[in-house]
Design an enzyme around this catalytic site. Structure first.
Site: not given
Length: 313
Positions: A279, A256, A174-176, A230, A261, A154, A232
């Site tokens: 963050h 970010d 991406s994975r797929t 943005i 953290e 998304r 992890r």
């Protein structure tokens, strides 16, 4: 629901904490110094856990709460929740997707512009009085750059749409491969980094994606490349990132999120080619309220035997 025990695993927004206290018997775990005594006294009464990207529910916590029914995270990421243990114990899990997509995507674009146009440095230049002695140096345009997006979910898709408005060429890993997208797909993070000027990290953190951006990927992006994270902090091998920025093997970065953290490598503080944020990608009043309301809606749905609004497990 006021007699239902609910554990908050980390500080949340004042609005969400207040709303939870209005509806549940709330326990804030950080207020109890002796955790063992707390769980011995209250563990059996806790039926729900609410957390965020800072803390959720690991296997040990889930095992400690025999009557736990649901874990609701005020975050889209699920890396702080042991999903396997939740499935094993029959514990429902919810998160807050969609409502934060726009803010996170907006901030990704904001970081790109801030890094390329050196907005923070320009601001300091003006405030220090240096403008009176001469103009600021030229910077780099964003429009028409090639943008690679690591993770086309998304948020990744929303970033891509915004970058298209700047006439940027978009590619992704991406994975797929996504059959409904016209963007160029690369089968690995290294190949993606080798074929873009700006690499945006927007994938979920899993065991497979931990340190997916390693030295090889960073070197592929190169001394003129820009890295934006943005997602992890653990998606990036942070020591390698710091070394690459200090040594000039990577051009610049907008970050970010970080590995530990709120601890941030001090080596980054003196670098003008790095923009650091605490963050805050989803940190607007509007979005944090929407996230909180989704948490509340999921809890209410669960305890009134209605379908969850955003189920994960």
């Amino acid at each position: 629901m006021n007699n239902i025990g609910l554990l908050i695993s980390c500080p949340l927004s004042p609005y969400l904490e207040q709303e939870l206290e209005n509806s549940f018997k709330v326990f804030k775990i950080w207020q109890f110094e002796d955790r063992n005594q707390f769980f011995n006294t209250h563990g059996n009464s806790i039926r729900a856990v609410v957390g965020s990207s800072a803390a959720g529910a690991d296997a040990e916590l889930i095992e400690t709460l025999p009557n736990l029914e649901i874990v609701s995270s005020c975050s889209v990421g699920l890396d702080k929740i042991d999903l396997v243990k939740c499935k094993e114990k029959g514990v429902r899990v919810t998160n807050t997707p969609d409502v934060l997509t726009d803010d996170v995507a907006d901030l990704a674009i904001g970081l790109i512009l801030t890094v390329l146009r050196r907005l923070c440095e320009s601001d300091r230049f003006l405030r220090s009085g240096k403008w009176k002695k001469g103009g600021y140096k030229l910077t780099t345009k964003f429009s028409e750059k090639s943008v690679g997006i690591l993770g086309m979910g998304r948020i990744g898709t929303a970033i891509a749409k915004r970058a298209e408005a700047f006439n940027c060429s978009i590619s992704y890993h991406s994975r797929t491969q996504k059959p409904n997208l016209n963007y160029e797909y690369f089968p690995s993070a290294v190949e993606l980094a080798s074929n873009c000027q700006i690499l945006v990290i927007a994938c979920s953190l899993t065991e497979e994606t931990r340190h997916i951006v390693n030295r090889e990927v960073i070197d592929a992006l190169g001394p003129k490349g820009v890295l934006i994270n943005i997602g992890r902090g653990l998606l990036v091998d942070e020591p390698e990132l710091v070394a690459a920025l200090v040594e000039g093997r990577l051009g610049s970065a907008g970050l970010d999120v970080f590995e530990n953290e709120p601890q941030v490598p001090e080596e980054l503080f003196g670098l003008e080619n790095v923009v650091l944020l605490p963050h805050v990608a989803s940190g607007t009043v509007e979005t944090r309220k929407a996230m909180a309301d989704l948490v509340l809606g999921n809890l209410k749905a669960h305890f009134t035997n209605k379908p969850l609004l955003s189920p994960v497990v």
